[in-house]
Design an enzyme around this catalytic site. Structure first.
Site, mmCIF file in Angstrom:
data_model
loop_
_atom_site.group_PDB
_atom_site.id
_atom_site.type_symbol
_atom_site.label_atom_id
_atom_site.label_comp_id
_atom_site.label_asym_id
_atom_site.label_seq_id
_atom_site.Cartn_x
_atom_site.Cartn_y
_atom_site.Cartn_z
ATOM 1 C CE LYS A 197 -3.547 2.304 2.686
ATOM 2 N NZ LYS A 197 -4.417 2.209 3.866
ATOM 3 C CD GLU A 234 5.936 -4.051 3.509
ATOM 4 O OE1 GLU A 234 5.336 -4.922 4.145
ATOM 5 O OE2 GLU A 234 6.319 -2.975 4.034
ATOM 6 C CE LYS A 249 -6.014 1.934 -0.451
ATOM 7 N NZ LYS A 249 -6.386 2.048 0.912
ATOM 8 C CE1 TYR A 314 -14.918 3.356 -2.154
ATOM 9 C CE2 TYR A 314 -13.136 3.693 -3.748
ATOM 10 C CZ TYR A 314 -13.579 3.578 -2.437
ATOM 11 O OH TYR A 314 -12.673 3.669 -1.416
HETATM 12 C C1 PBG Z 1 -6.831 3.250 5.616
HETATM 13 C C2 PBG Z 1 -7.342 3.188 4.224
HETATM 14 C C3 PBG Z 1 -7.241 4.185 3.240
HETATM 15 C C4 PBG Z 1 -7.888 3.683 2.109
HETATM 16 C C5 PBG Z 1 -8.359 2.418 2.421
HETATM 17 N N1 PBG Z 1 -8.002 2.120 3.733
HETATM 18 C C6 PBG Z 1 -6.712 5.558 3.305
HETATM 19 C C7 PBG Z 1 -5.307 5.843 3.538
HETATM 20 O O1 PBG Z 1 -4.462 4.955 3.679
HETATM 21 O O2 PBG Z 1 -4.989 7.021 3.602
HETATM 22 C C8 PBG Z 1 -8.012 4.411 0.803
HETATM 23 C C9 PBG Z 1 -9.065 3.909 -0.105
HETATM 24 C C10 PBG Z 1 -9.367 4.805 -1.251
HETATM 25 O O3 PBG Z 1 -8.718 5.852 -1.449
HETATM 26 O O4 PBG Z 1 -10.302 4.466 -1.991
HETATM 27 N N2 PBG Z 1 -7.765 2.761 6.528
#
Ligand code: PBG
Length: 330
Positions: A197, A234, A249, A314
């Site tokens: 992430k 990771e 992500k 979404y």
């Molecule tokens: C953290 C989390 C985030 C997203 C999903 N889980 C935000 C971040 O890490 O700042 C982002 C999802 C998206 O932008 O659609 N709980």
């Protein structure tokens, strides 16, 4: 004049031919719908930077999950927006809190028809907006945060969640959550690990969606966009610690990693088509600059083509509705 005897265009001549030879399909079962549930609201609240997405009430979230089940979606990913935030994110551990409640509702509504997943992170619950608790210097304290994640995982498991999704990018989070679940007897509760992430600008609209109080950024724990080898590292660590599914992500800027993950990890690979990716398409389409449905299908197909078994998006319900009606854009 020598005419070509090999003509790839033959297979593109008609819609039926193109469909016959399509290498990648979108299917509802491979899509997961993120669902935001906000405590203390009586009507769904629009999210201005994500037109078409709302912060649900407990009741409207139930309806969204029921619809997701009817549409045959693979699952839902639940996010809670609590009324109160504090330094330790204590509302995250409340068995009657917004997220645990939403999990119970979703499990009773979705039954066995879909997989109920929950975001396992503190950023919606801490007054700092960070994904963990802070130490005396104001840095995110990795190991103290692991203890909270471990407890939170058990709260979600007690509420009946099928899979938890640790998303805070703390070192050792998957192992800590796995051992907490196992010790509490929840050996069947799965882990979808946000393995790679990145600290991304494309989470902007999400911060509105969860009413984030973050000032600054998450660069000391989320990954740095230039790095790919580190993402593989990771993911391998997460698999080693017990991840059942790993996730990349955001999705679009990181498809190279989806390709690599598919090759190196033996578990299913998910990719999160994040809020900023959604917002870009919606904004351009609202201006009439791109064909919305075609752009959506192309985005999701590309993520699947790169190798994602599962796509969090979404658009999941909308695309599933179009698939049911047999009206795909291409
Ligand atoms: C953290 C989390 C985030 C997203 C999903 N889980 C935000 C971040 O890490 O700042 C982002 C999802 C998206 O932008 O659609 N709980």
């Amino acid at each position: 004049m020598a005419f070509p005897s090999t003509r790839p265009r033959r297979l593109r001549r008609t819609a039926a031919l193109r469909r016959l030879v399509a290498e990648t399909q979108l299917s509802p079962a491979a899509m997961v719908l993120p669902v935001f549930v906000r405590e203390g609201v009586t009507e769904p609240v629009a999210i201005s930077s994500m037109p078409g997405v709302v912060q649900h009430t407990r009741d409207s979230a139930r309806a969204a999950v029921a619809e997701a089940a009817v549409l045959g979606l693979g699952g839902v990913m639940l996010f809670g927006v609590p009324l109160r935030k504090d330094a330790s994110g204590s509302a995250a551990l409340d068995p009657c809190g917004v997220l645990a409640g939403a999990i119970r509702d979703a499990v009773s509504e979705g039954g066995d028809a879909l997989v109920v997943m929950s975001d396992l992170c503190l950023d919606e619950f801490t007054d700092s907006g960070h994904c963990g608790v802070l130490d005396d210097r104001g840095d995110v304290d990795n190991d103290a945060t692991l203890e909270v994640y471990a407890e939170m995982a058990v709260v979600h498991a007690e509420a009946g969640v099928h899979m938890v999704a640790p998303s805070g990018m703390m070192d050792g989070q998957v192992g800590a959550v796995r051992s907490a679940l196992d010790s509490a007897g929840y050996t069947d509760t799965g882990i979808l690990a946000y393995a790679a992430k990145y600290a991304s600008a494309f989470y902007g609209p999400f911060r509105e969606a969860v009413a984030s109080s973050l000032v600054g950024d998450r660069r000391t724990y989320q990954m740095d966009p230039p790095n790919a080898r580190e993402a593989v590292r990771e993911a391998l660590l997460d698999v080693d610690e017990g991840a059942d599914i790993i996730m990349v992500k955001p999705a679009l800027g990181y498809l190279d990693l989806v390709v690599q993950m598919r090759e190196v990890v033996p578990v299913p690979v998910a990719a999160y088509n994040v809020s900023g990716e959604y917002a870009m398409v919606e904004a351009a389409a609202a201006h009439g600059w791109i064909d919305r449905d075609r752009a959506i299908d192309e985005v999701l197909t590309s993520i699947r083509r790169a190798g994602a078994d599962i796509v969090l998006t979404y658009w999941a319900a909308q695309v599933a509705r179009r698939l049911q009606a047999g009206t795909m854009a291409q």
